[in-house]
Write a protein that holds these residues in place. Structure first.
Motif, PDB file in Angstrom:
ATOM      1  N   SER A   1       5.963 -30.425  62.360  1.00 55.00           N
ATOM      2  CA  SER A   1       7.104 -29.829  61.667  1.00 55.00           C
ATOM      3  C   SER A   1       7.145 -30.267  60.209  1.00 55.00           C
ATOM      4  CB  SER A   1       8.413 -30.236  62.360  1.00 55.00           C
ATOM      5  OG  SER A   1       8.409 -29.847  63.718  1.00 55.00           O
TER       6      SER A   1
ATOM      7  N   LEU B   1       6.948 -27.807  56.968  1.00 53.30           N
ATOM      8  CA  LEU B   1       8.023 -27.787  55.966  1.00 53.30           C
ATOM      9  C   LEU B   1       7.472 -28.096  54.575  1.00 53.30           C
ATOM     10  CD1 LEU B   1      10.745 -29.646  58.048  1.00 53.30           C
ATOM     11  CD2 LEU B   1      10.931 -27.290  57.205  1.00 53.30           C
TER      12      LEU B   1
ATOM     13  N   ILE C   1       9.373 -21.855  61.112  1.00 51.76           N
ATOM     14  CA  ILE C   1       9.310 -22.180  59.684  1.00 51.76           C
ATOM     15  C   ILE C   1       8.508 -21.122  58.933  1.00 51.76           C
ATOM     16  CG2 ILE C   1       8.338 -23.835  58.020  1.00 51.76           C
ATOM     17  CD1 ILE C   1       9.029 -26.041  60.124  1.00 51.76           C
TER      18      ILE C   1
END
Length: 233
Positions: free
Chosen positions: A20, A24, A75
């Motif tokens: 993650s 990001l 995302i």
């Protein structure tokens, strides 16, 4: 929606949380990192992921998204116009990357855990052989997926499958230290060896990839806790 409304519940040592963080970073999304404590689950985590009760959890605008690969895809979808695309646009290429990502989670990572959990030398040897076999398959997959480029994505930037496997590199290094074997070896998996170095040096990765020695010390504490014993000092 303001980027300040993005939070990530996780732990620095988790390869799944690392996915993650890399995604990001690739999308240039500012977020608040909420660290969980080993052996404890915060009220926010339990509220945000009541089904599995585990990290990572991405909270965007007050809404939780769970499971690492689902978070990476989320995302990529939400911040589609920022940074490079994480998933390929071609449906077949997307399917192939998802296939190998599932293989990593369902086969490779459990085999890595099996090395540490093995009760005897035979069990450890069998788990190591499974890991070696899996990495050999991924070496072949890289030759196909990369299309002669530096990443599994088939381009010059990190993609979905790069994140899926690259997040395990720290723990692969720890496994090499504890087993005395070279798992990603330029002699046997030259493509993966070169890819791993390139991946680690990418700006989206270098600042969040755990240091090997720090991760090895954490592993001692973790494995001792899992076995119900006090770690040796």
């Amino acid at each position: 929606m303001a980027e300040s409304e993005v939070k990530l519940i996780g732990a620095w040592a988790s390869p799944f949380v690392l996915r993650s963080r890399i995604a990001l970073n690739l999308k240039h999304v500012q977020y608040e990192f909420l660290q969980e404590t080993l052996g404890a689950k915060s009220e926010l985590l339990l509220k945000s992921n009541p089904v599995h009760k585990k990290i990572p959890v991405l909270i965007h605008g007050g809404k939780p998204v769970c499971e690492s690969l689902i978070i990476v895809q989320y995302i990529d979808d939400v911040w589609a116009s920022s940074g490079p695309s994480i998933l390929p646009s071609d449906p077949y290429d997307r399917a192939i990357e998802r296939f190998w990502a599932a293989y990593i989670d369902d086969k490779l990572f459990p085999s890595m855990k099996g090395i540490a959990a093995a009760p005897d030398a035979e069990g450890k040897k069998a788990a190591l052989e499974q890991v070696t076999s899996g990495l050999t398959l991924l070496e072949e997959a890289f030759g196909v997926c990369s299309k002669g480029k530096g990443f599994f994505s088939g381009g010059d930037h990190i993609g979905f499958l790069d994140i899926a496997l690259g997040s395990l590199l720290g723990w692969i290094k720890v496994t090499e230290l504890t087993s005395g074997l070279k798992l990603i070896d330029p002699a046997t998996t030259p493509k993966l060896a070169h890819w791993a170095e390139t991946f680690r040096q990418d700006p989206a990765v270098s600042g969040v990839m755990p240091e090997t020695q720090k991760l090895a010390e954490y592993a001692k504490v973790l494995f001792a806790k899992l076995k119900g014993a006090q770690p040796q000092k």
